[in-house]
Motif scaffolding. Structure first.
Motif, short mmCIF file in Angstrom:
data_model
loop_
_atom_site.label_atom_id
_atom_site.label_comp_id
_atom_site.label_asym_id
_atom_site.label_seq_id
_atom_site.Cartn_x
_atom_site.Cartn_y
_atom_site.Cartn_z
N ASN A 168 5.47 5.09 7.87
CA ASN A 168 6.08 4.43 6.71
C ASN A 168 5.07 3.62 5.89
OD1 ASN A 168 8.55 5.49 7.30
ND2 ASN A 168 9.27 3.70 8.44
N ASP A 206 2.09 3.81 -4.14
CA ASP A 206 1.42 2.81 -4.99
C ASP A 206 0.11 3.35 -5.56
OD1 ASP A 206 3.46 1.06 -4.47
OD2 ASP A 206 2.42 0.02 -2.85
N LYS A 226 4.46 4.18 1.61
CA LYS A 226 4.53 3.16 0.57
C LYS A 226 3.19 2.99 -0.13
CE LYS A 226 5.92 -1.64 -0.27
NZ LYS A 226 4.76 -1.88 -1.13
#
Length: 243
Positions: free
Chosen positions: A22, A30, A26
């Motif tokens: 995870n 970004d 993320k």
């Protein structure tokens, strides 16, 4: 050869002691947003003007009355898809994305932020660099598609404005003997170039030693080596996929 071996060992360290999945998702999103959004304007300007110049130069060299004017857009289309969009766009991105990656990692190195991650038991190379590599490999194909479209559209605009080809002739040339395989080759190039630019730049920045002067030198070296890697990879990919 020593530098190439060190680079390959560095690539190996990216995939050891990785964090939970995870975290990478993320951070990759970004990085992809940062690479894509920040590069879009530059790619749009460069690709549009390349398409315009290619159209005018091609038209200027097709002086025979026996050659239909639709050949202008046919030539521009093949040049754009196979070479200009993937390679020139990647060389431009090597200067922007590559220098940013090298500068960011170099600054983190000299300010001991990378050392702090290592003290906490985090594989800093994997944590910091893998999201940048994945983000680049996701966004470069999209940027190349945008570059190809804008290059062809720029050629259409300047061709009709300068009256070197009509709109109908330009569109007819784009449709003549179109090969979808060429688009596949362009996308393969963009993924390979993204991997090379992000990893070469990360290697230079991650291994920076010294101060602010060395960070600038690392960014310059990253751009130079990335461009050389892109050109060599371009030859290899074309040799393998187009015979």
């Amino acid at each position: 050869m020593k530098s190439i071996g060190s680079y390959l060992l560095f690539i190996g360290t990216l995939f050891t002691r990785m964090e939970v999945f995870n975290i990478y998702v993320k951070r990759t999103i970004d990085e992809a947003v940062k690479i894509g959004i920040n590069s879009l304007t530059l790619v749009a300007i460069v690709s549009t003007f390349i398409g315009m110049v290619s159209t005018l130069q091609t038209a200027a060299n097709l002086v025979s009355a026996f050659i239909p004017r639709s050949v202008v857009s046919l030539v521009v289309r093949d040049m754009t898809i196979l070479e200009l969009a993937p390679t020139i766009t990647s060389v431009v991105l090597a200067g922007k994305v590559g220098s940013n990656i090298a500068g960011e990692l170099g600054t983190m190195r000299i300010s001991e932020q990378i050392d702090a991650l290592e003290v906490m038991g985090i594989n800093s190379a994997s944590y910091l660099i893998v999201p940048k590599v994945l983000g680049a490999m996701l966004m470069f194909p999209l940027l190349v598609i945008v570059a190809g479209f804008l290059s062809l559209y720029g050629g259409y605009l300047i061709g009709t404005f300068m009256n070197v080809v009509t709109g109908q002739e330009y569109v007819a040339g784009l449709r003549t003997e179109f090969q979808q395989y060429n688009v596949f080759v362009a996308l393969v190039k963009s993924v390979v170039f993204a991997f090379l630019i992000s990893t070469v730049s990360a290697y230079q920045g991650y291994n920076t030693r010294g101060g602010a002067l060395e960070v600038g030198q690392a960014s310059t070296t990253a751009v130079t080596n990335s461009c050389i890697a892109v050109l060599i990879a371009d030859y290899v990919v074309v040799s393998v996929l187009i015979q």
